[in-house]
Write a protein that holds these residues in place. Structure first.
Motif, PDB file in Angstrom:
ATOM      1  N   GLN A 277     -22.665 -30.216 -37.156  1.00  0.00           N
ATOM      2  CA  GLN A 277     -21.996 -30.804 -35.999  1.00  0.00           C
ATOM      3  C   GLN A 277     -22.945 -31.556 -35.068  1.00  0.00           C
ATOM      4  OE1 GLN A 277     -18.627 -30.766 -35.603  1.00  0.00           O
ATOM      5  NE2 GLN A 277     -18.698 -29.901 -37.664  1.00  0.00           N
ATOM      6  N   GLU A 278     -24.189 -31.731 -35.496  1.00  0.00           N
ATOM      7  CA  GLU A 278     -25.195 -32.305 -34.599  1.00  0.00           C
ATOM      8  C   GLU A 278     -24.849 -33.723 -34.152  1.00  0.00           C
ATOM      9  OE1 GLU A 278     -28.787 -31.867 -36.781  1.00  0.00           O
ATOM     10  OE2 GLU A 278     -28.991 -29.727 -36.343  1.00  0.00           O
ATOM     11  N   GLY A 279     -24.151 -34.487 -34.970  1.00  0.00           N
ATOM     12  CA  GLY A 279     -23.810 -35.850 -34.596  1.00  0.00           C
ATOM     13  C   GLY A 279     -22.421 -36.009 -34.020  1.00  0.00           C
ATOM     14  N   ASN A 280     -21.759 -34.910 -33.746  1.00  0.00           N
ATOM     15  CA  ASN A 280     -20.386 -34.925 -33.258  1.00  0.00           C
ATOM     16  C   ASN A 280     -20.389 -34.915 -31.727  1.00  0.00           C
ATOM     17  OD1 ASN A 280     -17.771 -34.253 -32.426  1.00  0.00           O
ATOM     18  ND2 ASN A 280     -17.390 -32.941 -34.190  1.00  0.00           N
ATOM     19  N   PRO A 281     -19.988 -36.026 -31.064  1.00  0.00           N
ATOM     20  CA  PRO A 281     -20.050 -36.068 -29.597  1.00  0.00           C
ATOM     21  C   PRO A 281     -19.139 -35.031 -28.939  1.00  0.00           C
ATOM     22  CG  PRO A 281     -18.912 -38.005 -30.475  1.00  0.00           C
ATOM     23  CD  PRO A 281     -19.532 -37.300 -31.639  1.00  0.00           C
ATOM     24  N   GLU A 282     -17.982 -34.784 -29.537  1.00  0.00           N
ATOM     25  CA  GLU A 282     -17.081 -33.769 -28.980  1.00  0.00           C
ATOM     26  C   GLU A 282     -17.752 -32.399 -29.003  1.00  0.00           C
ATOM     27  OE1 GLU A 282     -12.760 -31.641 -29.974  1.00  0.00           O
ATOM     28  OE2 GLU A 282     -13.403 -33.398 -31.099  1.00  0.00           O
ATOM     29  N   PHE A 283     -18.451 -32.091 -30.098  1.00  0.00           N
ATOM     30  CA  PHE A 283     -19.122 -30.805 -30.204  1.00  0.00           C
ATOM     31  C   PHE A 283     -20.302 -30.727 -29.241  1.00  0.00           C
ATOM     32  CE2 PHE A 283     -21.804 -27.552 -32.206  1.00  0.00           C
ATOM     33  CZ  PHE A 283     -20.874 -26.544 -32.352  1.00  0.00           C
ATOM     34  N   ARG A 284     -21.003 -31.857 -29.034  1.00  0.00           N
ATOM     35  CA  ARG A 284     -22.120 -31.847 -28.079  1.00  0.00           C
ATOM     36  C   ARG A 284     -21.623 -31.533 -26.678  1.00  0.00           C
ATOM     37  NH1 ARG A 284     -24.156 -36.510 -30.640  1.00  0.00           N
ATOM     38  NH2 ARG A 284     -23.505 -37.779 -28.860  1.00  0.00           N
ATOM     39  N   THR A 285     -20.468 -32.080 -26.313  1.00  0.00           N
ATOM     40  CA  THR A 285     -19.878 -31.789 -25.007  1.00  0.00           C
ATOM     41  C   THR A 285     -19.554 -30.307 -24.889  1.00  0.00           C
ATOM     42  OG1 THR A 285     -18.943 -34.009 -24.858  1.00  0.00           O
ATOM     43  CG2 THR A 285     -17.979 -32.317 -23.440  1.00  0.00           C
ATOM     44  N   LEU A 286     -18.979 -29.756 -25.966  1.00  0.00           N
ATOM     45  CA  LEU A 286     -18.678 -28.334 -25.989  1.00  0.00           C
ATOM     46  C   LEU A 286     -19.947 -27.504 -25.856  1.00  0.00           C
ATOM     47  CD1 LEU A 286     -16.704 -25.968 -26.526  1.00  0.00           C
ATOM     48  CD2 LEU A 286     -17.126 -26.292 -28.968  1.00  0.00           C
ATOM     49  N   MET A 287     -20.988 -27.920 -26.567  1.00  0.00           N
ATOM     50  CA  MET A 287     -22.254 -27.202 -26.519  1.00  0.00           C
ATOM     51  C   MET A 287     -22.790 -27.124 -25.099  1.00  0.00           C
ATOM     52  SD  MET A 287     -23.609 -26.332 -29.665  1.00  0.00           S
ATOM     53  CE  MET A 287     -25.347 -26.708 -29.856  1.00  0.00           C
ATOM     54  N   ASP A 288     -22.625 -28.226 -24.344  1.00  0.00           N
ATOM     55  CA  ASP A 288     -23.158 -28.285 -22.984  1.00  0.00           C
ATOM     56  C   ASP A 288     -22.363 -27.415 -22.015  1.00  0.00           C
ATOM     57  OD1 ASP A 288     -25.121 -29.990 -23.806  1.00  0.00           O
ATOM     58  OD2 ASP A 288     -24.041 -31.808 -23.247  1.00  0.00           O
ATOM     59  N   SER A 289     -21.068 -27.218 -22.300  1.00  0.00           N
ATOM     60  CA  SER A 289     -20.201 -26.522 -21.347  1.00  0.00           C
ATOM     61  C   SER A 289     -19.939 -25.063 -21.710  1.00  0.00           C
ATOM     62  CB  SER A 289     -18.847 -27.247 -21.251  1.00  0.00           C
ATOM     63  OG  SER A 289     -18.179 -27.213 -22.498  1.00  0.00           O
ATOM     64  N   TYR A 290     -20.265 -24.669 -22.928  1.00  0.00           N
ATOM     65  CA  TYR A 290     -19.879 -23.351 -23.426  1.00  0.00           C
ATOM     66  C   TYR A 290     -20.776 -22.260 -22.830  1.00  0.00           C
ATOM     67  CZ  TYR A 290     -17.770 -20.202 -26.857  1.00  0.00           C
ATOM     68  OH  TYR A 290     -17.070 -19.200 -27.468  1.00  0.00           O
ATOM     69  N   SER A 291     -20.201 -21.086 -22.683  1.00  0.00           N
ATOM     70  CA  SER A 291     -20.968 -19.925 -22.232  1.00  0.00           C
ATOM     71  C   SER A 291     -21.531 -19.222 -23.468  1.00  0.00           C
ATOM     72  CB  SER A 291     -20.066 -18.967 -21.451  1.00  0.00           C
ATOM     73  OG  SER A 291     -20.779 -17.818 -21.058  1.00  0.00           O
ATOM     74  N   TRP A 292     -22.777 -19.540 -23.797  1.00  0.00           N
ATOM     75  CA  TRP A 292     -23.367 -19.076 -25.047  1.00  0.00           C
ATOM     76  C   TRP A 292     -23.958 -17.683 -24.910  1.00  0.00           C
ATOM     77  CZ3 TRP A 292     -22.508 -21.920 -29.290  1.00  0.00           C
ATOM     78  CH2 TRP A 292     -22.113 -23.236 -29.097  1.00  0.00           C
ATOM     79  N   LYS A 293     -23.992 -16.982 -26.029  1.00  0.00           N
ATOM     80  CA  LYS A 293     -24.677 -15.704 -26.116  1.00  0.00           C
ATOM     81  C   LYS A 293     -26.031 -15.896 -26.784  1.00  0.00           C
ATOM     82  CE  LYS A 293     -20.647 -12.633 -26.666  1.00  0.00           C
ATOM     83  NZ  LYS A 293     -20.056 -11.566 -27.516  1.00  0.00           N
ATOM     84  N   THR A 294     -26.932 -14.968 -26.537  1.00  0.00           N
ATOM     85  CA  THR A 294     -28.162 -14.919 -27.317  1.00  0.00           C
ATOM     86  C   THR A 294     -27.827 -14.335 -28.689  1.00  0.00           C
ATOM     87  OG1 THR A 294     -28.728 -12.672 -26.631  1.00  0.00           O
ATOM     88  CG2 THR A 294     -29.470 -14.482 -25.201  1.00  0.00           C
ATOM     89  N   THR A 295     -28.746 -14.485 -29.635  1.00  0.00           N
ATOM     90  CA  THR A 295     -28.495 -13.886 -30.946  1.00  0.00           C
ATOM     91  C   THR A 295     -28.409 -12.366 -30.845  1.00  0.00           C
ATOM     92  OG1 THR A 295     -30.874 -14.060 -31.382  1.00  0.00           O
ATOM     93  CG2 THR A 295     -29.468 -15.743 -32.354  1.00  0.00           C
ATOM     94  N   GLU A 296     -29.183 -11.778 -29.947  1.00  0.00           N
ATOM     95  CA  GLU A 296     -29.130 -10.322 -29.767  1.00  0.00           C
ATOM     96  C   GLU A 296     -27.760  -9.884 -29.242  1.00  0.00           C
ATOM     97  OE1 GLU A 296     -33.395 -11.626 -29.424  1.00  0.00           O
ATOM     98  OE2 GLU A 296     -31.498 -12.291 -28.545  1.00  0.00           O
ATOM     99  N   GLN A 297     -27.182 -10.688 -28.349  1.00  0.00           N
ATOM    100  CA  GLN A 297     -25.831 -10.396 -27.863  1.00  0.00           C
ATOM    101  C   GLN A 297     -24.779 -10.692 -28.934  1.00  0.00           C
ATOM    102  OE1 GLN A 297     -25.890 -13.000 -24.467  1.00  0.00           O
ATOM    103  NE2 GLN A 297     -26.660 -11.424 -23.063  1.00  0.00           N
ATOM    104  N   GLY A 298     -25.009 -11.763 -29.685  1.00  0.00           N
ATOM    105  CA  GLY A 298     -24.053 -12.144 -30.718  1.00  0.00           C
ATOM    106  C   GLY A 298     -23.939 -11.124 -31.833  1.00  0.00           C
TER     107      GLY A 298
END
Length: 310
Positions: free
Chosen positions: A228-249
């Protein structure tokens, strides 16, 4: 008819895998983690090893697996971290892994996966995401059934995703032979299959002491998103999403694998280290009714067996 009580915990979405495993003793237990050399697979394996389990990393890249095993041993002091090759989209590879296994297996973490990739087919003509995420893990579980049964009180951890909300299993055209291929629908279908597998595996195998539960780990920035690296919609999601760390995931995977609260319980779906409620649109949480549908689960099992037998 009384509904089962939903399982709640004191944990939160910020809880880490290590915190879930704290106080759990897995000495003498044996675990397999597919995709254990990257992403949440590493932290799932690390938490199980820290609790004393023998952990086998089932991986495509054995060299990466060996590096990860050495790191886990160094950080946990557990020397019983092993590596074995597997390619989930290759029936022969899955069978070889299962046939080589000796002795009991207490925990099978079906963690590996591919996400939203361009159309790709296996030599059988199967859509690659379904073949990897579902059929490979289904075949692995079938192949390891006797080992799981020998263990007694064995658990299968089926790593799904909130993307299951994007698509049920489309039985009329699972492999996109007659409909336009859409990467996220294909991914969503495979993740629904992961939940349905847990439902039916528990129904069929609970008498053998085997239960299976599915889970959504949460959004974690890993190599899973490489397509998804070249997907602009996904990049927007990446910037706005509340991400977990791998330890939390990895926390929910570890919870499903080891928590005393799940003793004898299967066929359920968890997120943020607790059982999820029903999905309520337009949100992105909860579990879809079609993912827990017992008729769909039984049908998928039969269809999957037929595919693997061809």
């Amino acid at each position: 008819m009384n509904q089962p009580v939903r399982i709640t915990t004191p944990f939160t979405r910020e809880t880490t895998a290590a915190e879930v495993a704290d106080g759990i003793d897995l000495t003498g237990r044996r675990a397999v983690v597919t995709g254990g050399a990257s992403g949440i697979g590493v932290e799932t394996a690390r938490a199980l090893a820290s609790a004393g389990a023998e952990v086998t990393l089932a991986v495509r890249n054995v060299e990466a697996g060996e590096r990860t095993a050495a790191d886990i041993t160094a950080t946990t002091g557990n020397p019983h971290v092993l590596v074995a090759p597997i390619e989930l989209a290759d029936r022969a590879s899955v069978a070889a892994f299962a046939n080589a296994w000796q002795g009991p297996l207490h925990i099978l973490v079906n963690n590996a996966g591919v996400m939203a990739e361009p159309l790709n087919r296996t030599p059988e003509g199967w859509e690659h995401q379904f073949a990897t995420n579902h059929l490979g893990h289904f075949g692995l579980a079938l192949g390891l059934h006797d080992a799981l049964s020998e263990a007694g009180n064995a658990r299968i951890v089926s790593v799904s995703s909130s993307a299951h909300l994007r698509s049920p299993v489309v039985f009329d055209d699972i492999h996109f032979e007659n409909r336009e291929y859409e990467p996220w629908s294909a991914y969503g279908q495979s993740k629904t299959a992961n939940v349905l597998f847990a439902v039916e595996a528990t129904k069929r195998w609970a008498a053998d002491g085997i239960t299976a539960n599915a889970l959504m780990p949460g959004g974690i920035r890993t190599n899973l998103q490489r397509h998804q690296e070249g997907n602009p919609e996904f990049r927007t999601l990446m910037d706005s999403y509340s991400w977990k760390t791998t330890e939390q995931g990895a926390a929910t995977s570890v919870f499903v694998a080891v928590s005393p609260l799940l003793e004898g319980i299967g066929g359920r779906y968890f997120e943020d280290v607790a059982e999820a409620g029903p999905h309520v649109p337009p949100g992105n949480t909860g579990v879809a009714d079609y993912a827990l549908d017992p008729e769909a689960a039984a049908r998928l099992w039969d269809v999957s067996q037929e595919m693997l037998a061809r």
